[in-house]
Motif scaffolding. Structure first.
Motif, short mmCIF file in Angstrom:
data_model
loop_
_atom_site.label_atom_id
_atom_site.label_comp_id
_atom_site.label_asym_id
_atom_site.label_seq_id
_atom_site.Cartn_x
_atom_site.Cartn_y
_atom_site.Cartn_z
N VAL A 166 0.85 -0.98 0.14
CA VAL A 166 -0.12 -0.04 -0.08
C VAL A 166 0.91 1.13 -0.33
CG1 VAL A 166 -1.83 0.85 1.03
CG2 VAL A 166 -1.46 -1.32 1.06
N ALA A 167 0.48 2.43 -0.94
CA ALA A 167 1.51 3.24 -0.85
C ALA A 167 0.56 4.34 -0.58
CB ALA A 167 2.43 4.12 -2.54
N SER A 168 0.98 5.67 -0.10
CA SER A 168 -0.25 6.83 -0.05
C SER A 168 1.15 8.21 -0.07
CB SER A 168 -1.08 6.42 1.16
OG SER A 168 -0.82 6.92 2.20
N ALA A 169 -0.18 9.36 0.15
CA ALA A 169 0.83 10.22 0.68
C ALA A 169 1.53 10.65 2.06
CB ALA A 169 0.07 12.10 0.05
N THR A 170 1.59 9.63 2.20
CA THR A 170 2.21 8.99 4.42
C THR A 170 3.10 8.06 4.54
OG1 THR A 170 -0.14 8.65 4.82
CG2 THR A 170 -0.52 10.67 5.20
N SER A 171 3.16 7.50 3.46
CA SER A 171 3.42 6.38 3.86
C SER A 171 3.34 5.37 2.70
CB SER A 171 3.37 5.15 5.17
OG SER A 171 2.39 4.98 4.81
N THR A 172 4.29 4.15 2.45
CA THR A 172 4.41 2.82 2.34
C THR A 172 4.38 2.14 3.09
OG1 THR A 172 5.19 4.03 -0.29
CG2 THR A 172 5.38 1.77 -0.47
N LYS A 173 3.96 0.88 2.94
CA LYS A 173 3.40 -0.05 3.75
C LYS A 173 3.17 -1.55 2.63
CE LYS A 173 1.82 2.99 7.06
NZ LYS A 173 0.19 2.98 7.63
N ILE A 174 3.58 -2.22 3.63
CA ILE A 174 3.75 -4.18 2.97
C ILE A 174 3.16 -4.38 4.34
CG2 ILE A 174 5.67 -4.58 3.55
CD1 ILE A 174 5.91 -6.51 0.83
N TYR A 175 1.76 -5.47 4.50
CA TYR A 175 1.37 -6.87 4.89
C TYR A 175 1.39 -8.07 4.53
CZ TYR A 175 -0.70 -2.34 6.03
OH TYR A 175 -1.45 -0.61 6.18
N VAL A 176 1.63 -8.58 5.58
CA VAL A 176 1.46 -9.89 5.52
C VAL A 176 0.47 -10.84 6.51
CG1 VAL A 176 3.05 -12.35 5.29
CG2 VAL A 176 4.58 -10.41 4.70
N ASP A 177 -0.59 -11.25 5.77
CA ASP A 177 -1.74 -11.72 6.06
C ASP A 177 -2.31 -10.89 7.03
OD1 ASP A 177 -1.12 -14.13 5.58
OD2 ASP A 177 0.34 -14.62 7.10
N GLY A 178 -2.52 -9.25 6.97
CA GLY A 178 -3.18 -8.52 7.02
C GLY A 178 -2.50 -7.95 8.73
N VAL A 179 -1.01 -8.25 8.82
CA VAL A 179 0.03 -7.99 9.88
C VAL A 179 0.39 -6.75 9.13
CG1 VAL A 179 1.30 -8.42 11.48
CG2 VAL A 179 -0.11 -9.46 11.17
N LEU A 180 1.18 -5.15 9.46
CA LEU A 180 1.63 -4.80 8.99
C LEU A 180 3.44 -4.34 9.46
CD1 LEU A 180 2.95 -2.41 7.67
CD2 LEU A 180 1.90 -0.45 9.58
N VAL A 181 3.95 -4.99 8.43
CA VAL A 181 5.59 -6.03 8.82
C VAL A 181 6.67 -4.78 8.31
CG1 VAL A 181 4.90 -8.18 8.84
CG2 VAL A 181 5.49 -6.73 6.43
N ALA A 182 6.11 -3.37 8.05
CA ALA A 182 7.58 -3.40 6.92
C ALA A 182 6.81 -1.64 6.57
CB ALA A 182 8.13 -3.39 6.01
N THR A 183 7.12 -0.06 6.55
CA THR A 183 6.44 1.21 6.67
C THR A 183 7.73 1.93 6.05
OG1 THR A 183 4.66 0.96 8.37
CG2 THR A 183 5.74 3.78 7.01
N GLY A 184 7.81 2.70 4.59
CA GLY A 184 9.14 3.48 4.56
C GLY A 184 7.88 5.03 3.84
N PRO A 185 9.46 5.75 3.63
CA PRO A 185 8.13 7.25 3.23
C PRO A 185 7.23 7.32 2.06
CG PRO A 185 10.61 7.09 2.76
CD PRO A 185 10.72 5.45 2.68
N GLY A 186 6.19 8.04 2.35
CA GLY A 186 5.52 8.52 1.26
C GLY A 186 5.51 8.49 -0.23
N ILE A 187 4.46 8.40 -0.81
CA ILE A 187 4.61 9.31 -2.12
C ILE A 187 4.68 10.63 -2.14
CG2 ILE A 187 3.09 9.40 -4.10
CD1 ILE A 187 4.56 6.91 -4.19
N SER A 188 5.27 11.71 -2.45
CA SER A 188 5.28 13.26 -2.59
C SER A 188 5.10 13.39 -3.67
CB SER A 188 6.91 13.37 -2.41
OG SER A 188 7.67 13.30 -3.29
N SER A 189 5.13 13.44 -5.42
CA SER A 189 4.67 13.58 -6.03
C SER A 189 3.55 12.99 -6.62
CB SER A 189 6.18 13.84 -6.70
OG SER A 189 5.48 14.26 -8.07
N THR A 190 3.56 12.46 -7.86
CA THR A 190 2.50 11.64 -7.95
C THR A 190 3.28 10.01 -8.82
OG1 THR A 190 1.66 13.47 -9.08
CG2 THR A 190 0.67 11.14 -10.45
N ILE A 191 2.31 8.77 -9.44
CA ILE A 191 2.90 7.45 -9.51
C ILE A 191 3.30 7.89 -10.53
CG2 ILE A 191 2.30 5.47 -9.08
CD1 ILE A 191 0.62 5.76 -6.68
N MET A 192 4.08 7.62 -10.85
CA MET A 192 4.62 6.96 -12.85
C MET A 192 3.06 6.07 -12.83
SD MET A 192 6.72 8.20 -14.81
CE MET A 192 7.95 8.50 -13.46
#
Length: 486
Positions: A166-192
């Motif tokens: 999942v990516a949004s303006a606030t963060s980029t995240k990945i979930y496994v079986d519904g559990v959040l396991v990692a978070t990174g920076p969000g989209i600051s401009s626009t997805i290519m």
């Protein structure tokens, strides 16, 4: 003489596999056109009348099939190509699927991704990737106008698990079986957005085989229920909908149930992966054997059974003091964390978007709204009030006139301490003004946004200076019979 009877027929059923059943036969028969005896299997028995005894076998071949619910990729050259994917992302994307990989060390980029086919270019072509790293991990890459936004998880081999990026303006995240396991920076401009991009499932979209000296970039895995959204799903929605099959709905751009063909059967004619989103973005199967237990339509081991009900975001009431005085503040809260706060009237009160801290500005009301990460909307009305001022005049003032003046300059001050917001004090005759001899009433008014208050005091100037005559002629002496000269 012995009599041999072979019966062959086809039967289709679910939850079964092809099998052969042999029945014992004994009885008698007259000729080739008829006979008698009995045959049975278990407790079931059928008797036939006849004239000649004999023994035999009745063999039945039953071909039964189970509808497939997943697709297996052999890791050699299988892949699905979607040649008309969604290409109008803004700042949000969700990619989710069920997967059972044969190994955690899948080749680079081989699960799925979107970009120009066989071109590796993050400046203008690659859109997003579910990218294994041949070390037991998988990275969700999203192209933010040329900058990579990432989150990474560990792969689990030999069993079915749900993965969601999942990516949004606030963060980029990945979930496994519904559990959040990692978070990174969000989209600051626009997805290519690459109008010429395609999606490959089971293959690194950027390479036909791989880089020189690289292993082929195809995944040995089984896949089920692939969904690609143009919005960022929250964790609760992922959890609530991962164990069922989704329906077509807003922002669900591609939806693949993999409910095609029959398990491990001859499916050579079923080479299209149907898009259930209603957007007609079907996929084409490439290089699949489509017969047997591998490289074919298979049974899913995921738990996504049944159809998902319409998702309803959870809500909780806004709590905290909602009546405050001008110049003061309060902090509102909600049991569901991760949302954002807004104020409908910043001229009355402002609110911190993340903390819920409210600061008053002026008297009035404003609606404070809390929007959860899952889209739930909660509101509270904050009322900002003040206190009208209460003015206190000084005591009456009595002074003597200034020497040589018919009055005096008088200074004074009224007080007001209760008004919220602070009041402005005005005088009908300002402090330090010249007051004439006599009594003058001074009216004092204190005013703020809530109201006003007035009081009056007297200023008296008395004349205690005796008069001094000027221009009086000097004494004169005259005779009585004379007429004095003027």
């Amino acid at each position: 003489m012995p009599l041999y009877i072979t019966a062959a027929f086809f039967m289709y059923a679910t939850n079964a596999i092809a099998h052969t059943t042999t029945f014992n036969y004994s009885g008698s028969g007259r000729d080739a056109a008829g006979g008698g005896g009995s045959y049975n299997s278990g407790t079931a028995q059928v008797n036939k009348a006849g004239t000649q005894s004999g023994n035999g076998l009745v063999t039945t071949s039953v071909i039964s099939t189970t509808s497939a619910t997943a697709l297996n990729f052999d890791g050699v050259n299988d892949y699905v190509a979607i040649n008309n994917p969604y290409t109008a992302f803004q700042k949000e994307i969700t990619v989710e699927f069920w997967m059972n990989p044969a190994t955690v060390n899948l080749p680079y980029g081989s699960v799925m991704g979107q970009g120009t086919s066989n071109v590796d270019d993050w400046t203008a072509n690659n859109v997003w990737l579910m990218h294994p790293n041949i070390n037991g991990t998988m990275t969700f890459y999203v192209n933010d106008a040329g900058s990579l936004r990432t989150a990474q998880c560990n792969l689990i081999a030999g069993s079915w698990h749900h993965y969601a990026g999942v990516a949004s303006a606030t963060s980029t995240k990945i979930y496994v079986d519904g559990v959040l396991v990692a978070t990174g920076p969000g989209i600051s401009s626009t997805i290519m957005n690459n109008s010429g991009s395609v999606i490959h499932i089971g293959k690194d979209v950027r390479y036909n085989v791989g880089k020189p000296y690289d292993i082929p970039r195809y995944a040995n895995m089984s896949i089920d229920e692939v969904r690609i959204w143009s919005r960022a799903l929250c964790q609760d929605e992922i959890v609530q909908t991962m164990n069922c099959e989704a329906n077509a709905q807003t922002a669900l751009q591609e939806l693949y149930h993999f409910n095609q063909g029959n398990v491990n059967a001859d499916n050579t004619g079923i080479t299209t992966l149907t898009d259930a989103s209603g957007n007609n973005r079907n996929g084409t199967l490439n290089n699949f054997a489509l017969n047997g237990a591998a490289s074919n339509w298979v049974a899913s081991g995921s738990t996504n059974t049944g159809t998902c009900a319409a998702y309803v975001a959870p809500t909780a009431p806004v709590t905290g003091n909602t009546s405050i005085l001008i110049g003061t503040g309060t902090t509102l809260s909600n049991a569901i964390s991760g949302g954002a706060w807004t104020s409908s009237n910043a001229g009355v009160a402002t609110v911190n978007a993340s903390s819920g801290a409210v600061n008053s500005v002026a008297a009035g009301t404003t609606t404070i709204t809390y929007t959860t990460a899952c889209g739930g909307v909660l509101t509270a009305t904050v009322t900002v009030t003040g206190l009208a001022p209460v003015i206190h005049c000084p005591a009456d003032i009595t002074v003597s006139n200034a020497p040589g003046q018919c009055g005096a300059n008088i200074s004074f001050a009224a007080t007001e301490t209760t008004g919220i917001p602070a009041s402005t004090i005005t005088y009908s005759l300002a402090s330090g003004s010249f007051f004439p001899v006599g009594t003058t009433a001074v009216v004092v008014t204190a005013t703020n946004a809530v109201g006003s208050s007035s009081c009056t005091f007297n200023v008296t100037v008395t004349d205690n200076q005796f008069p001094v005559l000027t221009g009086v002629p000097s004494n004169m002496t005259v005779e009585c019979n004379a007429v004095p000269s003027p």
